[in-house]
Design a protein around this motif. Structure first.
Motif, PDB file in Angstrom:
ATOM      1  N   VAL A 123       0.799  -1.219  -0.018  1.00 32.05           N
ATOM      2  CA  VAL A 123       0.008   0.058  -0.063  1.00 32.05           C
ATOM      3  C   VAL A 123       0.825   1.170  -0.029  1.00 32.05           C
ATOM      4  CG1 VAL A 123      -1.630   1.501   1.284  1.00 32.05           C
ATOM      5  CG2 VAL A 123      -2.039  -0.927   1.164  1.00 32.05           C
ATOM      6  N   SER A 124       2.009   1.151   0.617  1.00 33.82           N
ATOM      7  CA  SER A 124       2.812   2.242   0.683  1.00 33.82           C
ATOM      8  C   SER A 124       3.458   2.716  -0.637  1.00 33.82           C
ATOM      9  CB  SER A 124       4.006   1.959   1.747  1.00 33.82           C
ATOM     10  OG  SER A 124       5.036   3.140   1.569  1.00 33.82           O
ATOM     11  N   ASP A 125       3.732   1.701  -1.466  1.00 32.04           N
ATOM     12  CA  ASP A 125       4.272   1.848  -2.713  1.00 32.04           C
ATOM     13  C   ASP A 125       3.194   2.171  -3.850  1.00 32.04           C
ATOM     14  OD1 ASP A 125       6.933   1.703  -1.949  1.00 32.04           O
ATOM     15  OD2 ASP A 125       7.036  -0.265  -2.451  1.00 32.04           O
ATOM     16  N   GLY A 126       1.844   2.229  -3.324  1.00 36.64           N
ATOM     17  CA  GLY A 126       0.827   2.609  -4.488  1.00 36.64           C
ATOM     18  C   GLY A 126      -0.290   1.491  -4.751  1.00 36.64           C
ATOM     19  N   VAL A 127       0.060   0.448  -4.403  1.00 42.17           N
ATOM     20  CA  VAL A 127      -0.749  -0.569  -4.938  1.00 42.17           C
ATOM     21  C   VAL A 127      -2.139  -0.297  -3.794  1.00 42.17           C
ATOM     22  CG1 VAL A 127      -1.131  -3.266  -5.062  1.00 42.17           C
ATOM     23  CG2 VAL A 127       0.957  -2.320  -5.291  1.00 42.17           C
ATOM     24  N   ILE A 128      -3.176  -0.670  -4.590  1.00 42.85           N
ATOM     25  CA  ILE A 128      -4.481  -0.619  -3.907  1.00 42.85           C
ATOM     26  C   ILE A 128      -5.309  -1.780  -4.188  1.00 42.85           C
ATOM     27  CG2 ILE A 128      -4.782   1.738  -3.631  1.00 42.85           C
ATOM     28  CD1 ILE A 128      -6.686   1.906  -6.136  1.00 42.85           C
ATOM     29  N   PRO A 129      -6.091  -2.548  -3.381  1.00 43.34           N
ATOM     30  CA  PRO A 129      -6.731  -3.823  -3.579  1.00 43.34           C
ATOM     31  C   PRO A 129      -7.903  -3.574  -4.787  1.00 43.34           C
ATOM     32  CG  PRO A 129      -7.126  -3.048  -1.237  1.00 43.34           C
ATOM     33  CD  PRO A 129      -6.319  -1.774  -1.963  1.00 43.34           C
ATOM     34  N   SER A 130      -7.658  -4.498  -5.525  1.00 39.30           N
ATOM     35  CA  SER A 130      -8.584  -4.765  -6.681  1.00 39.30           C
ATOM     36  C   SER A 130      -8.870  -6.328  -7.309  1.00 39.30           C
ATOM     37  CB  SER A 130      -8.011  -3.917  -8.155  1.00 39.30           C
ATOM     38  OG  SER A 130      -6.709  -4.514  -8.496  1.00 39.30           O
TER      39      SER A 130
ATOM     40  N   LEU B 154      -2.529  -7.880  -3.446  1.00 41.14           N
ATOM     41  CA  LEU B 154      -2.787  -7.336  -2.128  1.00 41.14           C
ATOM     42  C   LEU B 154      -4.355  -7.787  -1.557  1.00 41.14           C
ATOM     43  CD1 LEU B 154      -1.979  -5.213   0.031  1.00 41.14           C
ATOM     44  CD2 LEU B 154      -3.229  -3.461  -1.546  1.00 41.14           C
ATOM     45  N   ARG B 155      -5.367  -7.776  -2.164  1.00 41.01           N
ATOM     46  CA  ARG B 155      -6.589  -8.142  -1.810  1.00 41.01           C
ATOM     47  C   ARG B 155      -6.670  -9.590  -1.076  1.00 41.01           C
ATOM     48  NH1 ARG B 155     -11.592  -6.274  -5.105  1.00 41.01           N
ATOM     49  NH2 ARG B 155     -11.349  -4.696  -3.426  1.00 41.01           N
ATOM     50  N   ARG B 156      -5.757 -10.279  -1.991  1.00 43.51           N
ATOM     51  CA  ARG B 156      -5.777 -11.794  -1.339  1.00 43.51           C
ATOM     52  C   ARG B 156      -5.120 -11.992  -0.070  1.00 43.51           C
ATOM     53  NH1 ARG B 156      -3.147 -16.894  -4.482  1.00 43.51           N
ATOM     54  NH2 ARG B 156      -3.959 -18.564  -3.191  1.00 43.51           N
ATOM     55  N   LEU B 157      -3.960 -11.264   0.194  1.00 43.06           N
ATOM     56  CA  LEU B 157      -3.140 -11.257   1.200  1.00 43.06           C
ATOM     57  C   LEU B 157      -4.144 -10.459   2.643  1.00 43.06           C
ATOM     58  CD1 LEU B 157       0.110  -9.897   0.031  1.00 43.06           C
ATOM     59  CD2 LEU B 157      -0.172 -12.186   0.958  1.00 43.06           C
ATOM     60  N   LEU B 158      -4.784  -9.453   2.244  1.00 43.14           N
ATOM     61  CA  LEU B 158      -5.458  -8.759   3.398  1.00 43.14           C
ATOM     62  C   LEU B 158      -6.752  -9.860   3.639  1.00 43.14           C
ATOM     63  CD1 LEU B 158      -5.929  -4.886   2.408  1.00 43.14           C
ATOM     64  CD2 LEU B 158      -5.841  -5.982   4.591  1.00 43.14           C
TER      65      LEU B 158
ATOM     66  N   ILE C 272     -10.693   0.179   4.926  1.00 46.48           N
ATOM     67  CA  ILE C 272     -11.559   0.135   3.784  1.00 46.48           C
ATOM     68  C   ILE C 272     -12.036  -1.587   3.330  1.00 46.48           C
ATOM     69  CG2 ILE C 272     -12.464   0.688   1.675  1.00 46.48           C
ATOM     70  CD1 ILE C 272     -11.165   3.558   2.177  1.00 46.48           C
ATOM     71  N   GLU C 273     -10.683  -2.135   3.099  1.00 44.18           N
ATOM     72  CA  GLU C 273     -10.694  -3.228   2.584  1.00 44.18           C
ATOM     73  C   GLU C 273     -11.053  -4.287   3.550  1.00 44.18           C
ATOM     74  OE1 GLU C 273     -10.569  -6.290  -0.364  1.00 44.18           O
ATOM     75  OE2 GLU C 273     -10.684  -4.186  -0.438  1.00 44.18           O
TER      76      GLU C 273
END
Length: 877
Positions: A286-293, A301-305, A353-354
């Motif tokens: 997230v710090s590097d600009g990736v957002i869940p999708s 990212l979404r899968r890890l979260l 949010i996620e």
């Protein structure tokens, strides 16, 4: 050995190699730059490929870094063992044609033995079996005993990936002692934890050609990698990465929230390790600009979260908690990555949010899946059907990877082939649903299935001669089409751009002697056939006719202005909002442009203004727009942006706008950004979770926008009776202030009227079982006036229940109120309002001491007031 912490080791390593003349670089972003082959950075050298290959010149020939890395192939294993993790930090020192084996080996030994203080007799070395040079350096220069320098084969000690730069490597291992041994036959290379590889030194000295020959590089390179957490585990005398200081502190935070202790229960330990690892990866991404999708790195990212959130549920954590743990991750890592502290609130917001989104689906999904599993076992089976797995995902939003994982824990497999079949059916259904029902849409592929692909010449010209090779009307192939008829004309070549990639198809005319057809749109089918949607205005056209095709230049130029502007907008959004911005869709036509992009919240007014300014600066800078067809690898070296998930051929079309924007694109564009004219942002809105939309106009669209604004200002000035249109804001403010003052005066008068009505209203009071009851209809009073009147009545009367109603300018308001002592006796104003408003076809409710509602039928007001007597009597028993 000294017990050094993770942050201390990182700093010692980087300082040591700075002392050797290396340039210390910050960690590169986890999001690869101009490298579509990688989803996420997974090694220390990955972001430096361009320097190793010679595509770019490095800032210095000697470099050292501590690189953030993520690897997810073994994500299912994370937690089940203490060895696996998705996030790690890789210490590395690199040489681009500068120092080589002697220095790399000598410095590696010096750092481990002198800086870290690892006893020399605990270190073992492996070398490639044919690399006598490295073996000689270790034995004769460093002084390592020959029996501790072990030769290994190509599989273990030679780094190569297809063709290109490659070479032997030498690994440094630490002997952790017999307590970690697998038995008397334990030796270097076995699978136990006794001999832990800590540092890999790669000597890139060959260039492997397509014939399998290894040719010596004139300027060999050094690429080394040492896992920071692994070295920390050795220095701190712990068994694995989850027990080193910074990682253990994260786990301790999770344990505290869950009320559990590590190493007390095997299942609990699995969940603690999963959450600990995944929240580290999440914070860094997230710090590097990736957002869940739902695609690309956003899906990772979404899968890890969501996997971490699910294991939180297994630990008994009911509320969202990962965003809280993110604080500890940031605190533990900010020394090495200060940007984490700067982005703390942003990181936590994205995670929360996620979490909240997932919380809406997980409980229901798990309950349904558990029911499925019970049914399967009751039937003596062991496979979850594909249709049920699909239903969980499609209907309940439950991720398929979690379905597979939970089923696996229960000893049940998932029919993934069946799941994919259901998914394919859904996609096909969706495609069919999108069809507009016209005969052209339904039959266009059928009608021209035997025709050859159309040659497109529209990049170079707007007019060309061609031959008609197909005609269709009313969904059927036909030989000719005549005046007044509409249909499709296909030619062997065309300058008309077909609707693709969000860009609208061209319009124009098709001509021949005595005949003219107006082209209203251009489409392309799956066979590469360009279909001109036409209405014949003069004469007729037949298959085989020689014709001239003319694209409407005015329309094409307007489309090009909007298309080129989308590229500038894309770049500007990345600069303003961050590197996470990615195109999620677009629509470009002659009227406007629409650009969908990934972002997690609405843009602020300031962000919108800056974005618009940046686009217009690029326009006014008159940047040349160049289009080139290049081999895909060469295009990537230029920095051309490729959308993840898109498939590209060996040769791609690259559109560059000066040095400002470089993108893969097959559409039509201007020759210079100045031709955009001006760019005006019209609106910004949300279209889906994590996706925003900007609509804008360019060129003549801006002129039309200004014209409409001017007209609106003039009409507004006239309505406000402002002599100068430029002063309408002041005139509006003046009128607003006057209106406020008048409203105040009206409120004062109404309050006086309400007070004046007090004595009149109290004349109608009655008593029910010891409670004074006041009913009144007082038309003309606002809801606020009714509350004031009720408060005045309560101030003068004890044990009172009040029911008031008013019809003011057609608005019906009911209000009920009760003193505290009346409430104690059973009065409930909310229930009174609920019942009486229903009589007047309205609704309302509230608390026991105060409630309010509205009605729609004015003729029922008196009836509703009268009903309140019975309601109050009933409440008082």
């Amino acid at each position: 050995m000294q017990n050094y912490g993770v942050n201390e080791i990182r700093e010692k390593f980087l300082k040591f190699f700075e002392s050797k003349g290396c340039l210390r670089l910050d960690s590169f972003s986890l999001v690869p730059k101009n490298d579509a082959s990688l989803l996420l950075i997974n090694s220390g050298m990955a972001p430096m490929k361009k320097w190793f290959t010679g595509a770019e010149t490095p800032p210095k020939k000697r470099v050292t870094t501590c690189q953030k890395c993520i690897r997810t192939p073994d994500i299912e294993c994370v937690g089940k063992t203490a060895r696996h993790g998705t996030f790690f930090e890789m210490l590395g020192n690199f040489s681009f044609g500068d120092y080589f084996k002697h220095e790399a080996i000598s410095w590696g030994w010096e750092f481990l033995t002198e800086v870290m203080g690892i006893p020399k007799d605990k270190l073992w070395i492996t070398v490639y079996e044919e690399d006598d040079e490295a073996r000689d350096i270790w034995i004769n220069e460093i002084g390592v005993a020959p029996e501790r320098v072990v030769k290994m084969g190509k599989k273990d000690n030679f780094w190569e990936h297809g063709t290109g730069p490659c070479g032997p490597c030498s690994e440094i291992h630490v002997d952790r002692g017999e307590e970690y041994s697998c038995g008397p036959d334990c030796k270097l290379g076995c699978d136990c934890d006794r001999f832990m590889e800590v540092w890999n030194l790669v000597f890139t000295q060959f260039d492997k050609d397509e014939d399998g020959n290894y040719n010596r590089l004139s300027h060999p390179n050094i690429d080394t990698g040492m896992g920071l957490e692994r070295l920390a585990a050795i220095m701190q005398g712990v068994d694995n990465l989850f027990e080193v200081d910074t990682v253990r502190n994260i786990m301790n935070h999770i344990s505290k929230i869950a009320g559990v202790t590590y190493k007390k229960d095997a299942k609990t330990d699995v969940s603690l390790r999963v959450i600990t690892d995944h929240i580290r990866s999440t914070v860094m991404m997230v710090s590097d600009g990736v957002i869940p999708s739902n695609e690309g790195r956003g899906y990772v990212l979404r899968r890890l979260l969501r996997r971490a959130a699910r294991h939180g549920k297994l630990l008994g954590i009911k509320d969202e908690f990962l965003y809280q743990v993110a604080d500890t991750v940031i605190d533990e890592s900010a020394e090495g990555y200060p940007e984490l502290a700067e982005k703390r609130e942003y990181i936590k917001k994205i995670i929360r949010i996620e979490e909240e989104r997932f919380a809406k689906t997980i409980d229901n999904g798990i309950a349904i899946l558990n029911d499925y599993i019970c049914e399967i076992k009751a039937d003596g089976k062991a496979v979850l059907s594909g249709d049920k797995a699909f239903k969980l995902n499609d209907t309940y939003g439950f991720p398929i990877d979690l379905t597979v994982e939970i089923c696996g824990e229960a000893g049940v497999s998932v029919d993934l082939e069946g799941y994919q079949r259901e998914l394919s059916v859904q996609k096909e259904t969706a495609r069919n649903a999108r069809k507009d029902g016209s005969s052209w849409e339904d039959n266009q592929s059928f009608a021209f299935e035997n025709a050859a692909s159309t040659e497109f010449v529209g990049y170079e010209m707007l007019e060309s001669d061609a031959k008609i090779v197909g005609i269709a009307a009313e969904g059927e192939v036909c030989a000719a089409i005549s005046e007044g008829e509409s249909g499709i004309i296909v030619t062997d070549k065309t300058p008309f751009y077909a609707e693709m990639g969000g860009q609208a198809g061209d319009i124009g005319t098709i001509l021949k002697a005595g005949a003219k057809a107006r082209v209203t749109d251009t489409k392309k089918n799956g066979n590469g056939i360009y279909m001109h949607m036409v209405t014949v205005e003069e004469g007729s056209f037949s298959s085989g006719d020689a014709v001239t095709l003319c694209v409407c230049e005015k329309n094409r130029m307007a489309v090009c202005r909007n298309h080129s502007a989308t590229h500038l907008l894309h770049r500007a959004l990345k600069e303003v909002l961050g590197g996470h911005v990615a195109q999620a869709g677009s629509e470009v036509n002659s009227k406007h442009l629409r650009f969908d992009f990934s972002h997690f919240e609405a843009m602020t007014r300031e962000e919108l203004e800056i974005t618009e300014q940046k686009v217009n600066r690029a326009v006014l800078s008159a940047l040349p727009i160049t289009v080139r067809e290049l081999p895909i690898d060469e295009a990537k070296k230029l920095g051309a942006e490729a959308q993840f998930g898109e498939k590209y051929g060996a040769v791609v079309r690259v559109v560059s706008m000066g040095d400002y924007s470089v993108e893969f694109c097959g559409g039509t564009h201007l020759k210079n950004t100045a031709n955009v004219g001006l760019f005006k942002l019209i609106s910004e809105s949300g279209v889906a979770a994590g996706t925003r939309r900007i609509e804008a106009v360019t060129g003549e669209g801006v002129m039309e926008y200004i014209k409409n604004k001017d007209s609106l200002i003039e009409r507004t000035a006239l309505a406000l009776k402002a002599n100068n249109p430029l002063e309408i804001d002041k005139k509006a403010e003046q009128l607003a202030n006057e209106s406020k003052e008048l409203k105040k005066q009206i409120d004062v008068m109404n309050a006086k009227m309400a007070t004046g009505k007090l004595d009149e209203v109290l004349k109608n009071k009655t008593e029910i079982k010891g409670v004074t009851v006041v009913y009144a209809r007082v038309d003309g009073l606002s809801a606020g006036d009714l509350r004031t009147l009720a408060d005045d009545i309560k101030a003068k009367t004890e044990k009172v229940a009040i029911v008031l109603a008013a019809n003011t300018d057609g608005r019906i308001t009911f209000l009920a109120s009760a003193s505290k002592d009346a409430v104690a006796m059973g009065i409930h104003a909310g229930m009174i309002i609920k019942e009486i408003t229903a009589v007047a076809n309205g609704s309302g409710g509230g608390k026991p001491d105060m409630a309010q509602g509205g009605g729609k039928d004015a003729s029922k007001i008196d009836e509703a007031i009268a009903l309140s007597h019975d309601i109050i009597a009933k409440q008082l028993g």
